[in-house]
Write a protein that holds these residues in place. Structure first.
Motif, PDB file in Angstrom:
ATOM      1  N   VAL A 138       0.832  -1.193   0.000  1.00  0.00           N
ATOM      2  CA  VAL A 138       0.000   0.000   0.000  1.00  0.00           C
ATOM      3  C   VAL A 138       0.872   1.251   0.000  1.00  0.00           C
ATOM      4  CG1 VAL A 138      -1.787   1.316   1.199  1.00  0.00           C
ATOM      5  CG2 VAL A 138      -1.823  -1.182   1.300  1.00  0.00           C
ATOM      6  N   VAL A 139       0.513   2.230  -0.826  1.00  0.00           N
ATOM      7  CA  VAL A 139       1.164   3.539  -0.843  1.00  0.00           C
ATOM      8  C   VAL A 139       0.126   4.576  -0.433  1.00  0.00           C
ATOM      9  CG1 VAL A 139       2.244   5.293  -2.286  1.00  0.00           C
ATOM     10  CG2 VAL A 139       2.822   2.888  -2.624  1.00  0.00           C
ATOM     11  N   THR A 140       0.471   5.429   0.536  1.00  0.00           N
ATOM     12  CA  THR A 140      -0.442   6.471   0.997  1.00  0.00           C
ATOM     13  C   THR A 140      -0.208   7.759   0.210  1.00  0.00           C
ATOM     14  OG1 THR A 140      -0.487   5.548   3.238  1.00  0.00           O
ATOM     15  CG2 THR A 140      -1.187   7.833   2.980  1.00  0.00           C
ATOM     16  N   ILE A 141      -1.286   8.338  -0.290  1.00  0.00           N
ATOM     17  CA  ILE A 141      -1.176   9.609  -0.995  1.00  0.00           C
ATOM     18  C   ILE A 141      -1.951  10.676  -0.225  1.00  0.00           C
ATOM     19  CG2 ILE A 141      -0.828   8.552  -3.260  1.00  0.00           C
ATOM     20  CD1 ILE A 141      -3.750   9.172  -3.893  1.00  0.00           C
ATOM     21  N   PRO A 142      -1.481  11.932  -0.249  1.00  0.00           N
ATOM     22  CA  PRO A 142      -2.143  13.001   0.506  1.00  0.00           C
ATOM     23  C   PRO A 142      -3.227  13.695  -0.311  1.00  0.00           C
ATOM     24  CG  PRO A 142      -0.031  13.772  -0.334  1.00  0.00           C
ATOM     25  CD  PRO A 142      -0.181  12.367  -0.819  1.00  0.00           C
ATOM     26  N   GLN A 198       4.345  12.865  -6.375  1.00  0.00           N
ATOM     27  CA  GLN A 198       4.634  13.161  -7.775  1.00  0.00           C
ATOM     28  C   GLN A 198       5.321  11.995  -8.483  1.00  0.00           C
ATOM     29  OE1 GLN A 198       3.890  16.383  -9.412  1.00  0.00           O
ATOM     30  NE2 GLN A 198       2.547  16.239  -7.624  1.00  0.00           N
ATOM     31  N   ASN A 199       4.961  11.821  -9.769  1.00  0.00           N
ATOM     32  CA  ASN A 199       5.599  10.825 -10.641  1.00  0.00           C
ATOM     33  C   ASN A 199       5.601   9.427 -10.053  1.00  0.00           C
ATOM     34  OD1 ASN A 199       6.051  12.781 -12.563  1.00  0.00           O
ATOM     35  ND2 ASN A 199       8.135  13.212 -11.901  1.00  0.00           N
ATOM     36  N   GLN A 200       4.438   9.011  -9.608  1.00  0.00           N
ATOM     37  CA  GLN A 200       4.268   7.626  -9.177  1.00  0.00           C
ATOM     38  C   GLN A 200       3.995   6.785 -10.428  1.00  0.00           C
ATOM     39  OE1 GLN A 200       2.047   7.916  -5.020  1.00  0.00           O
ATOM     40  NE2 GLN A 200       1.103   9.204  -6.580  1.00  0.00           N
ATOM     41  N   GLY A 235     -12.860  10.463 -19.146  1.00  0.00           N
ATOM     42  CA  GLY A 235     -12.939  11.874 -18.826  1.00  0.00           C
ATOM     43  C   GLY A 235     -11.753  12.425 -18.075  1.00  0.00           C
ATOM     44  N   VAL A 236     -10.636  11.689 -18.078  1.00  0.00           N
ATOM     45  CA  VAL A 236      -9.437  12.131 -17.375  1.00  0.00           C
ATOM     46  C   VAL A 236      -8.585  12.979 -18.321  1.00  0.00           C
ATOM     47  CG1 VAL A 236      -7.357  11.384 -16.143  1.00  0.00           C
ATOM     48  CG2 VAL A 236      -9.475  10.060 -15.953  1.00  0.00           C
ATOM     49  N   GLU A 237      -8.035  14.059 -17.801  1.00  0.00           N
ATOM     50  CA  GLU A 237      -7.136  14.900 -18.592  1.00  0.00           C
ATOM     51  C   GLU A 237      -5.744  14.281 -18.565  1.00  0.00           C
ATOM     52  OE1 GLU A 237      -5.459  19.499 -18.710  1.00  0.00           O
ATOM     53  OE2 GLU A 237      -7.316  19.027 -17.634  1.00  0.00           O
ATOM     54  N   VAL A 238      -5.283  13.799 -19.705  1.00  0.00           N
ATOM     55  CA  VAL A 238      -4.004  13.084 -19.788  1.00  0.00           C
ATOM     56  C   VAL A 238      -3.086  13.839 -20.746  1.00  0.00           C
ATOM     57  CG1 VAL A 238      -2.922  10.828 -20.118  1.00  0.00           C
ATOM     58  CG2 VAL A 238      -5.361  10.966 -19.614  1.00  0.00           C
ATOM     59  N   SER A 239      -1.801  13.852 -20.438  1.00  0.00           N
ATOM     60  CA  SER A 239      -0.845  14.484 -21.351  1.00  0.00           C
ATOM     61  C   SER A 239      -0.757  13.677 -22.645  1.00  0.00           C
ATOM     62  CB  SER A 239       0.545  14.542 -20.701  1.00  0.00           C
ATOM     63  OG  SER A 239       1.159  13.249 -20.723  1.00  0.00           O
ATOM     64  N   GLU A 240      -0.127  14.263 -23.639  1.00  0.00           N
ATOM     65  CA  GLU A 240       0.185  13.494 -24.834  1.00  0.00           C
ATOM     66  C   GLU A 240       1.219  12.424 -24.477  1.00  0.00           C
ATOM     67  OE1 GLU A 240       2.155  15.906 -27.713  1.00  0.00           O
ATOM     68  OE2 GLU A 240       3.774  16.482 -26.360  1.00  0.00           O
ATOM     69  N   PRO A 251      -7.413  15.291  -8.520  1.00  0.00           N
ATOM     70  CA  PRO A 251      -7.859  16.667  -8.257  1.00  0.00           C
ATOM     71  C   PRO A 251      -6.939  17.475  -7.343  1.00  0.00           C
ATOM     72  CG  PRO A 251      -9.717  15.154  -8.162  1.00  0.00           C
ATOM     73  CD  PRO A 251      -8.486  14.314  -8.266  1.00  0.00           C
ATOM     74  N   ASP A 252      -6.143  16.813  -6.521  1.00  0.00           N
ATOM     75  CA  ASP A 252      -5.224  17.523  -5.639  1.00  0.00           C
ATOM     76  C   ASP A 252      -3.892  17.833  -6.301  1.00  0.00           C
ATOM     77  OD1 ASP A 252      -6.280  17.906  -2.796  1.00  0.00           O
ATOM     78  OD2 ASP A 252      -6.867  15.846  -3.201  1.00  0.00           O
ATOM     79  N   GLY A 253      -3.634  17.220  -7.461  1.00  0.00           N
ATOM     80  CA  GLY A 253      -2.359  17.418  -8.131  1.00  0.00           C
ATOM     81  C   GLY A 253      -1.364  16.310  -7.907  1.00  0.00           C
ATOM     82  N   ASN A 254      -1.761  15.230  -7.212  1.00  0.00           N
ATOM     83  CA  ASN A 254      -0.891  14.059  -7.130  1.00  0.00           C
ATOM     84  C   ASN A 254      -0.741  13.502  -8.543  1.00  0.00           C
ATOM     85  OD1 ASN A 254      -0.587  13.866  -4.166  1.00  0.00           O
ATOM     86  ND2 ASN A 254      -2.785  13.434  -4.210  1.00  0.00           N
ATOM     87  N   ARG A 255       0.502  13.376  -8.992  1.00  0.00           N
ATOM     88  CA  ARG A 255       0.736  13.053 -10.404  1.00  0.00           C
ATOM     89  C   ARG A 255       1.153  11.603 -10.601  1.00  0.00           C
ATOM     90  NH1 ARG A 255       4.590  16.855 -13.869  1.00  0.00           N
ATOM     91  NH2 ARG A 255       6.167  16.011 -12.451  1.00  0.00           N
TER      92      ARG A 255
END
Length: 213
Positions: A26-30, A84-86, A104-109, A138-142
Motif C-alpha cells: 500500500v502507498v499512501t497519498i495526501p 509526484q511521478n508515481q 474523462g481524465v485529462e491526460v498528457s500526450e 484533483p489535488d495534483g498528485n501526479r
C-alpha cells in the motif's frame, strides 16, 4: 548452557534475515477532500477495496496491480498533491491513454525522452521503458504511465511468467504474433509449431532474455 542457548538462538535469527518477504502493498497519498478523491479514483475504474469499519481509510487497487493506493483523513502529514511521478506500468501506452481519456481524465500526450528532454510521441523504436504519459488527481498528485513490454534482465523471476490482466496477455500475444510473422517470412514456410514459438517468445520477452528469431 544458557550462553550456548542464546548463541544458538542468535544464529537461528541471523539465518532468517533476508528470508522474510517484505511486499510493498500500500502507498499512501495526501488528499484534501476524501470524497472528491474517492469519486476520481472510482472514475478511473480502479477496484475499491474493503477497509476496516470506522478506519476512515479509502483504498484503491489499479487493474493488475499488486500494490494499492490509500488515503483518508489524517493519514499523512504530507501536503495534498505532493505525491509526484508515481509509476503506473502499462503494456500499451496508447491504449492506456485512450482508456483514461474515455473516462474523462485529462491526460498528457504520449512522449519519450530525447537528448534535449521531453519529445512528443512514443519512442520511435518502441523500446520498452521508453514511452510515457501523465495525469493528475484533483489535488495534483501526479501519476506517470510508462510502457514496459520487455523487462530488464534480473528484474523478475525468469522461471515465472505471469500477466496481471487479460489485456496484458492479449498485448503479449499480439507482439508474439507480429514477431512470428517475421520469423515465417525469414524461413519461407509455415511454422506448424507456432504455439511453442509463441510461448518461448513471451517467456523470453517477459524475463528480458534474448528473443527467438
Amino acid at each position: 548452557m544458557s550462553t550456548t542457548a542464546i548463541r544458538s538462538q542468535d544464529a537461528t535469527n541471523g539465518a532468517r534475515v533476508g528470508q522474510v518477504d517484505m511486499k510493498l502493498e500500500v502507498v499512501t497519498i495526501p488528499v484534501s477532500d476524501v470524497d472528491r478523491a474517492t469519486k476520481f479514483y472510482v472514475g478511473l475504474g480502479w477496484r475499491q477495496d474493503v477497509t476496516p469499519p470506522g478506519s476512515g481509510v479509502v483504498q484503491f487497487t489499479p487493474p493488475g496491480s499488486e500494490c494499492s493506493v490509500q488515503f483518508g483523513t489524517n493519514r499523512t502529514s504530507a501536503a495534498p498533491g505532493s505525491a509526484q511521478n508515481q509509476f503506473l506500468i502499462v503494456s500499451d501506452i496508447l491504449a492506456a491513454r485512450d482508456d483514461l481519456v474515455r473516462r474523462g481524465v485529462e491526460v498528457s500526450e504520449v512522449f519519450h525522452l530525447g537528448r534535449e528532454g521531453r519529445v512528443s510521441g512514443p519512442d520511435p523504436e518502441h523500446r520498452s521503458y521508453g514511452s510515457y504519459a501523465t495525469f493528475s488527481d484533483p489535488d495534483g498528485n501526479r501519476w506517470l504511465l510508462q510502457e514496459i513490454t520487455t523487462r530488464l534482465p534480473g528484474r523478475i523471476d525468469a522461471t515465472a511468467t505471469t500477466f496481471g490482466s487479460a489485456s496484458d496477455l492479449a498485448s503479449a500475444l499480439r507482439r508474439a504474433e507480429a514477431a512470428h510473422g517475421q520469423h515465417e517470412k525469414r524461413t519461407g514456410q509455415r511454422d506448424a509449431e507456432w504455439p511453442d514459438w509463441y510461448a518461448a517468445y513471451m517467456v523470453a520477452e517477459h524475463a528480458g532474455r534474448k528473443l527467438p528469431t
